[in-house]
Enzyme design. Structure first.
Site, PDB file in Angstrom:
ATOM      1  N   LYS A  58     -10.747  -1.206   9.920  1.00 43.41           N
ATOM      2  CA  LYS A  58     -10.860  -2.420   9.102  1.00 43.41           C
ATOM      3  C   LYS A  58     -11.151  -3.633   9.984  1.00 43.41           C
ATOM      4  CE  LYS A  58      -7.374  -0.568   5.939  1.00 43.41           C
ATOM      5  NZ  LYS A  58      -8.069  -0.062   4.758  1.00 43.41           N
TER       6      LYS A  58
ATOM      7  N   CYS B  40      -4.801   2.304  -3.708  1.00 41.11           N
ATOM      8  CA  CYS B  40      -3.595   2.862  -3.064  1.00 41.11           C
ATOM      9  C   CYS B  40      -2.418   1.906  -3.227  1.00 41.11           C
ATOM     10  CB  CYS B  40      -3.823   3.169  -1.592  1.00 41.11           C
ATOM     11  SG  CYS B  40      -4.979   4.495  -1.331  1.00 41.11           S
TER      12      CYS B  40
ATOM     13  N   HIS C   7       0.877  -1.185   0.000  1.00 40.18           N
ATOM     14  CA  HIS C   7       0.000   0.000   0.000  1.00 40.18           C
ATOM     15  C   HIS C   7       0.910   1.229   0.000  1.00 40.18           C
ATOM     16  CE1 HIS C   7      -2.799   2.931   1.825  1.00 40.18           C
ATOM     17  NE2 HIS C   7      -3.795   2.118   1.503  1.00 40.18           N
TER      18      HIS C   7
ATOM     19  N   GLN D 138      -4.455  -5.521   6.663  1.00 42.23           N
ATOM     20  CA  GLN D 138      -5.395  -6.463   6.023  1.00 42.23           C
ATOM     21  C   GLN D 138      -5.290  -7.855   6.631  1.00 42.23           C
ATOM     22  OE1 GLN D 138      -7.666  -5.516   3.989  1.00 42.23           O
ATOM     23  NE2 GLN D 138      -6.924  -3.464   3.489  1.00 42.23           N
TER      24      GLN D 138
ATOM     25  N   ASP E 299       2.974  -4.732   8.077  1.00 41.10           N
ATOM     26  CA  ASP E 299       1.748  -3.952   7.956  1.00 41.10           C
ATOM     27  C   ASP E 299       0.574  -4.935   8.030  1.00 41.10           C
ATOM     28  OD1 ASP E 299      -0.441  -2.500   7.228  1.00 41.10           O
ATOM     29  OD2 ASP E 299       0.393  -1.741   5.343  1.00 41.10           O
TER      30      ASP E 299
HETATM   31  C1  LIG Z   1      -2.326  -2.769   3.517  1.00 42.99           C
HETATM   32  C2  LIG Z   1      -2.718  -1.406   4.031  1.00 42.99           C
HETATM   33  N1  LIG Z   1      -1.802  -0.664   4.659  1.00 42.99           N
HETATM   34  C3  LIG Z   1      -2.087   0.546   5.145  1.00 42.99           C
HETATM   35  C4  LIG Z   1      -3.334   1.093   5.003  1.00 42.99           C
HETATM   36  C5  LIG Z   1      -3.599   2.458   5.541  1.00 42.99           C
HETATM   37  O1  LIG Z   1      -4.534   2.437   6.585  1.00 42.99           O
HETATM   38  P1  LIG Z   1      -5.033   3.823   7.194  1.00 42.99           P
HETATM   39  O2  LIG Z   1      -5.528   4.646   6.032  1.00 42.99           O
HETATM   40  O3  LIG Z   1      -6.125   3.446   8.128  1.00 42.99           O
HETATM   41  O4  LIG Z   1      -3.873   4.458   7.872  1.00 42.99           O
HETATM   42  C6  LIG Z   1      -4.318   0.370   4.329  1.00 42.99           C
HETATM   43  C7  LIG Z   1      -5.666   0.945   4.105  1.00 42.99           C
HETATM   44  O5  LIG Z   1      -6.279   0.726   3.080  1.00 42.99           O
HETATM   45  C8  LIG Z   1      -3.997  -0.921   3.841  1.00 42.99           C
HETATM   46  O6  LIG Z   1      -4.906  -1.664   3.204  1.00 42.99           O
END
Ligand SMILES: Cc1ncc(COP(=O)(O)O)c(C=O)c1O
Length: 417
Positions: A237, A375, A134, A214, A211
């Protein structure tokens, strides 16, 4: 109210209708059709018990934390710190002070980039990310490289969306200072072999940030068993509120890092000559935090644990299997991301049809899916496509909803293909 068990929590067997009854948002119709919410990778819905817990804080406990000796402040502090305890137990951290409340995964990664990256990563050092990250796990590392002269390396993925482990291994050298990878990919659903990744990275002395944005809502997560140095996830999420997330870090690393933001609560002493820092976790929680969000996240985790991991995994596996079969059976539909191990996410494209148009047509049937690059623009570049449509599943989705999705996608194909 907050102390009341939800219908789900008293259920002894898996019953998706009982789960659905916990989520008021699902009762509505969209375009005259029952809402079918399949955009859970972006944000999952919030059960009534979490909504109620937030209301209880605002109606009966609203007050600033850590600073007051009065009744309400102590109540709010107890609830806030209680939520941290729940997080600690959920991810099996050694200490609750290793769990920092942040705004979300993005802020957690930026905190590590500033606190660890700028202090411990220098010119000529290397940071490895994967090709399926992401943007939140790409841009901060680009920024630290720009500031320090470190070099960003990208471990490639194959056409199915799996990390090429031999290539990852080849990139690891004593110059590698940080490996930052998704536990599971948001665009493709791929589950990465994170235990192997951590072991291999540690063998060359690198630190690892996972991270888990997900992952935590689909997979059992044990940061100690994984031996992750840092682990981030985001509340919205995992059936919780927006604006709240977690950065887990090993205590020794967090101790060695300078604060990210300066202000109230993160200091021990302040004079005009200089300041000293508070203990963990407060050193990283400057200013008044999102108290209602933290308490809501704690309640969401409790709710989720009440569902039971084995039941969640079995249900989501059946949703994934059915969606994979139903969508790939439609003429002209191509699945994007066919890793052998996936969370319940199905990305797809229809030949000759832009995913946004697919999203608009299925929305007419009340079906909410996500379209775009999710993203993760480099994933799209790697696969040579501009965007995908993505259906992502949660505990309250049903097999019947997949029939509606598949029929709506087939209709989109007929109309536009
Ligand atoms: C894999 C991953 N990392 C990071 C994020 C970022 O999360 P946040 O926007 O809640 O900080 C997302 C959100 O879509 C994500 O799917």
């Amino acid at each position: 109210m907050s102390g009341t068990l939800s219908t789900l929590e008293v259920a002894t067997t898996w019953d998706v209708e009982r789960i659905r009854a916990d989520f008021p948002v699902l009762e509505q119709t969209v375009n005259g059709k029952p809402l079918i919410y399949l955009d859970n990778s972006a944000s999952s819905q919030v059960p009534q018990v979490v909504i109620d817990r937030g209301s209880v804080y605002i109606e009966q406990e609203h007050s600033n934390i850590h600073r007051g000796v009065h009744y309400l402040s102590q109540k709010a502090t107890t609830a806030y710190e209680g939520a941290r305890e729940k997080v600690k137990q959920f991810i099996n951290a050694r200490e609750s002070r290793e769990c920092i409340f942040v705004r979300g995964a993005t802020e957690g990664i930026n905190l590590v980039m500033h606190g660890y990256g700028r202090k411990f990563i220098g010119a000529g050092d290397e940071i490895i990310i994967s090709a399926m990250e992401h943007h939140s796990n790409i841009v901060p590392w680009q920024q630290v490289c720009a500031r320090t002269g470190a070099v960003l390396r990208v471990a490639p993925m194959d056409d199915r969306g799996e990390l090429v482990m031999e290539e990852f291994e080849r990139l690891l050298t004593p110059r590698t200072k940080m490996v930052a990878v998704a536990h599971a990919s948001n665009a493709l659903g791929t589950v990465n072999p994170v235990d192997r990744i951590v072991r291999m990275a540690h063998n060359v002395g690198a630190k690892v940030l996972l991270d888990g944005s997900q992952a935590v809502q689909h997979l059992r997560t044990d940061v100690r068993a994984l031996d992750a140095d840092f682990y981030v996830f985001t509340g919205h999420k995992i059936y919780g509120p927006t604006g709240i997330g977690i950065l887990y870090g090993k205590e020794a690393l967090l101790d060695a890092m300078p604060p990210f933001l300066g202000g109230g609560d993160m200091i021990r002493t302040v004079t005009f000559e200089g300041s000293t820092w508070n203990d963990l976790p407060y050193k990283f929680e400057a200013g008044t935090p999102h108290i209602a969000g933290a308490i809501g996240l704690g309640r969401a985790i409790e709710y989720f644990q009440g569902v039971g991991f084995d039941a969640v995994q079995a249900h989501e596996a059946s949703l994934l299997e059915k969606a994979t079969a139903a969508l790939s059976a439609i003429d002209g539909v191509r699945l994007i991301g066919t890793a052998r191990e996936k969370v319940a996410v199905v990305s797809f494209i229809i030949d000759g049809v832009h995913p946004h148009d697919v999203g608009t047509i299925v929305d007419r049937e009340g079906v909410a899916i996500r379209t775009g690059h999710h993203c993760a623009q480099p994933v799209m570049d790697r696969l040579g496509i501009p965007a995908t449509a993505r259906a992502s599943f949660a505990v309250y989705n049903t097999l019947e909803e997949i029939d509606v999705l598949a029929a709506a996608v087939a209709r989109a194909r007929k109309l536009l293909g």
